[in-house]
Design a protein around this motif. Structure first.
Motif, PDB file in Angstrom:
ATOM      1  N   ASP A 109       0.828  -1.207   0.000  1.00 47.07           N
ATOM      2  CA  ASP A 109       0.000   0.000   0.000  1.00 47.07           C
ATOM      3  C   ASP A 109       0.855   1.248   0.000  1.00 47.07           C
ATOM      4  O   ASP A 109       0.651   2.173  -0.766  1.00 47.07           O
TER       5      ASP A 109
ATOM      6  N   ALA B  35      -4.195   3.331  -1.161  1.00 44.88           N
ATOM      7  CA  ALA B  35      -4.526   1.921  -1.282  1.00 44.88           C
ATOM      8  C   ALA B  35      -5.875   1.711  -1.953  1.00 44.88           C
ATOM      9  O   ALA B  35      -6.786   2.508  -1.803  1.00 44.88           O
ATOM     10  N   ARG B  36      -5.989   0.631  -2.700  1.00 48.04           N
ATOM     11  CA  ARG B  36      -7.282   0.217  -3.268  1.00 48.04           C
ATOM     12  C   ARG B  36      -8.149  -0.404  -2.186  1.00 48.04           C
ATOM     13  O   ARG B  36      -9.326  -0.131  -2.089  1.00 48.04           O
ATOM     14  N   VAL B  37      -7.521  -1.282  -1.458  1.00 46.58           N
ATOM     15  CA  VAL B  37      -8.256  -1.949  -0.389  1.00 46.58           C
ATOM     16  C   VAL B  37      -7.603  -1.559   0.929  1.00 46.58           C
ATOM     17  O   VAL B  37      -6.410  -1.312   0.994  1.00 46.58           O
ATOM     18  N   GLU B  38      -8.411  -1.489   1.944  1.00 50.41           N
ATOM     19  CA  GLU B  38      -7.900  -1.059   3.243  1.00 50.41           C
ATOM     20  C   GLU B  38      -8.290  -2.032   4.333  1.00 50.41           C
ATOM     21  O   GLU B  38      -9.384  -2.574   4.322  1.00 50.41           O
ATOM     22  N   LEU B  39      -7.377  -2.220   5.258  1.00 52.49           N
ATOM     23  CA  LEU B  39      -7.693  -2.999   6.443  1.00 52.49           C
ATOM     24  C   LEU B  39      -8.008  -2.014   7.556  1.00 52.49           C
ATOM     25  O   LEU B  39      -7.210  -1.133   7.866  1.00 52.49           O
ATOM     26  N   THR B  40      -9.181  -2.148   8.114  1.00 48.25           N
ATOM     27  CA  THR B  40      -9.568  -1.225   9.176  1.00 48.25           C
ATOM     28  C   THR B  40      -9.975  -1.980  10.428  1.00 48.25           C
ATOM     29  O   THR B  40     -10.329  -3.161  10.369  1.00 48.25           O
TER      30      THR B  40
ATOM     31  N   GLN C  86      -7.314   2.711  10.253  1.00 50.86           N
ATOM     32  CA  GLN C  86      -6.541   1.742   9.488  1.00 50.86           C
ATOM     33  C   GLN C  86      -5.681   0.879  10.395  1.00 50.86           C
ATOM     34  O   GLN C  86      -5.253   1.313  11.472  1.00 50.86           O
ATOM     35  N   VAL C  87      -5.379  -0.315   9.926  1.00 54.36           N
ATOM     36  CA  VAL C  87      -4.602  -1.268  10.712  1.00 54.36           C
ATOM     37  C   VAL C  87      -3.197  -1.423  10.114  1.00 54.36           C
ATOM     38  O   VAL C  87      -3.029  -1.408   8.909  1.00 54.36           O
TER      39      VAL C  87
ATOM     40  N   ARG D 162      -2.141  -3.360  15.077  1.00 54.85           N
ATOM     41  CA  ARG D 162      -2.745  -2.240  15.801  1.00 54.85           C
ATOM     42  C   ARG D 162      -3.401  -1.303  14.796  1.00 54.85           C
ATOM     43  O   ARG D 162      -2.947  -1.183  13.665  1.00 54.85           O
ATOM     44  N   CYS D 163      -4.414  -0.627  15.218  1.00 54.79           N
ATOM     45  CA  CYS D 163      -4.993   0.375  14.332  1.00 54.79           C
ATOM     46  C   CYS D 163      -4.289   1.700  14.593  1.00 54.79           C
ATOM     47  O   CYS D 163      -3.560   1.855  15.573  1.00 54.79           O
ATOM     48  N   ASP D 164      -4.502   2.645  13.690  1.00 52.77           N
ATOM     49  CA  ASP D 164      -3.793   3.918  13.807  1.00 52.77           C
ATOM     50  C   ASP D 164      -4.230   4.698  15.047  1.00 52.77           C
ATOM     51  O   ASP D 164      -3.586   5.672  15.433  1.00 52.77           O
TER      52      ASP D 164
ATOM     53  N   GLU E 299     -11.353  -5.607   9.421  1.00 48.33           N
ATOM     54  CA  GLU E 299     -12.312  -5.518   8.330  1.00 48.33           C
ATOM     55  C   GLU E 299     -11.633  -5.041   7.058  1.00 48.33           C
ATOM     56  O   GLU E 299     -10.821  -4.123   7.075  1.00 48.33           O
TER      57      GLU E 299
ATOM     58  N   GLY F 149     -12.089  -3.394   3.362  1.00 49.15           N
ATOM     59  CA  GLY F 149     -13.034  -2.637   2.547  1.00 49.15           C
ATOM     60  C   GLY F 149     -12.306  -1.900   1.443  1.00 49.15           C
ATOM     61  O   GLY F 149     -11.084  -1.870   1.398  1.00 49.15           O
TER      62      GLY F 149
END
Lengths: 166, 166
Positions: free
Chosen positions: A115, A123-128, A135-136, B141-143, B154, B156
């Motif tokens: 990414d 990024a096209r796809v995101e991990l959240t 974001q993760v 970890r997330c931001d 998740e 997306g």
DNA sequence: GTTCTGGCTATGCAAACTCTAAGCCAGCTT
DNA sequence: AAGCTGGCTTAGAGTTTGCATAGCCAGAAC
């Protein structure tokens, strides 16, 4: 010099590592040494379980997908679980084992690197994080909970193993 | 089912991902697609800078090492820096760039997985936090700083990219 | 019992990756 | 100027990884 890892005394001038001391990363490549095995694992995390799903979503050919699934199952990263849909015969699903699930940090670290450095438009796809939406990413921490910057990272030999080898 | 990632609505039944939406992990393999490139990067983190060091420590043959160093330099993970030792002619050192250094979490995640699942007697080599001596691992970890367990992860599509594509 | 479908396997071939062995070149040392 | 050394390159061969095409098999559905 803050980008390299500190080396403890006994590792200083070592050479011929591949043979002398097994590197855990190199060992991993004996199991996960091809691009396709990572694609299979990615889809396993995305919820794929059936042969056709793996083939379709990864774009891998059937013979190769079959070979990878067999290898990953033999190595204990995936597990064959029989299932049966109503009006269908019994089939095999491939599910992540604990050993396989534990690979997630590797895949997430790869995705975040891709990414950041390969897509300039974001990024096209995101991990959240489902709970908060942020974001993760992956972070280096020690078992005591401190964040570890690169220049505080030290590589050494395991003292127990050293004693055992004597 | 806590081992798989949640998928947001629009990704539900997607297929043919390889082409439709570029996966950052798959893209990474175009640059770092061989085992030897990871071995080279490992040694770069361990402080190798000279051609001979890479060859000797990784156990890779010279032609392959030369090819990988050329590729990694071209992709911006390593940088050729001229240096000169007293009484020697000018030579090239290969140093980690920021793009290359940022790969550390991937390598650490790989090492820890190998340690945990491939060596039953415990790791040969250990990564420790120099300040406190505890072992180092990677963590999701997330931001916002929360630890993220797998079932709160998740996937997306990036909303900005979606708008841009319209 | 014939057909259909999901889940594979078999065969053959092209491309990628790696190795060994040999050679090349710049520029210090002698 | 001859030799040596580090840092590569070239040539040739073997292994691995992948693809496309075709076929097989079990068991519902008809």
């Amino acid at each position: 010099m803050s980008t390299t890892i500190q080396m403890s005394e006994e590792l200083g001038p070592r050479s011929g590592w591949g043979k002398a001391i097994e590197c855990p990363m190199a060992s991993m490549f004996e199991i996960l040494g091809t691009k396709t095995s990572y694609l299979i694992m990615r889809e396993a995390f995305y919820g794929a379980t059936r042969f056709e799903e793996f083939v379709e979503r990864t774009g891998i050919s059937e013979p190769v997908a079959a070979a990878r699934l067999r290898e990953l199952t033999a190595e204990g990263l995936l597990e064959k679980v029989p299932y049966r849909e109503p009006g269908q015969r019994t089939r095999s699903a491939y599910e992540l084992t604990e050993k396989g699930s534990d690979l997630l940090p590797v895949l997430v670290a790869m995705m975040r690197w891709g990414d950041r450095w390969l897509f300039t438009n974001g990024a096209r796809v995101e991990l959240t994080h489902a709970d908060c939406g942020a974001q993760v990413h992956t972070e280096l921490r020690c078992d005591a909970g401190h964040p570890v910057p690169t220049d505080e990272l030290e590589l050494g030999l395991n003292p127990r193993r050293l004693r055992a080898a004597r």
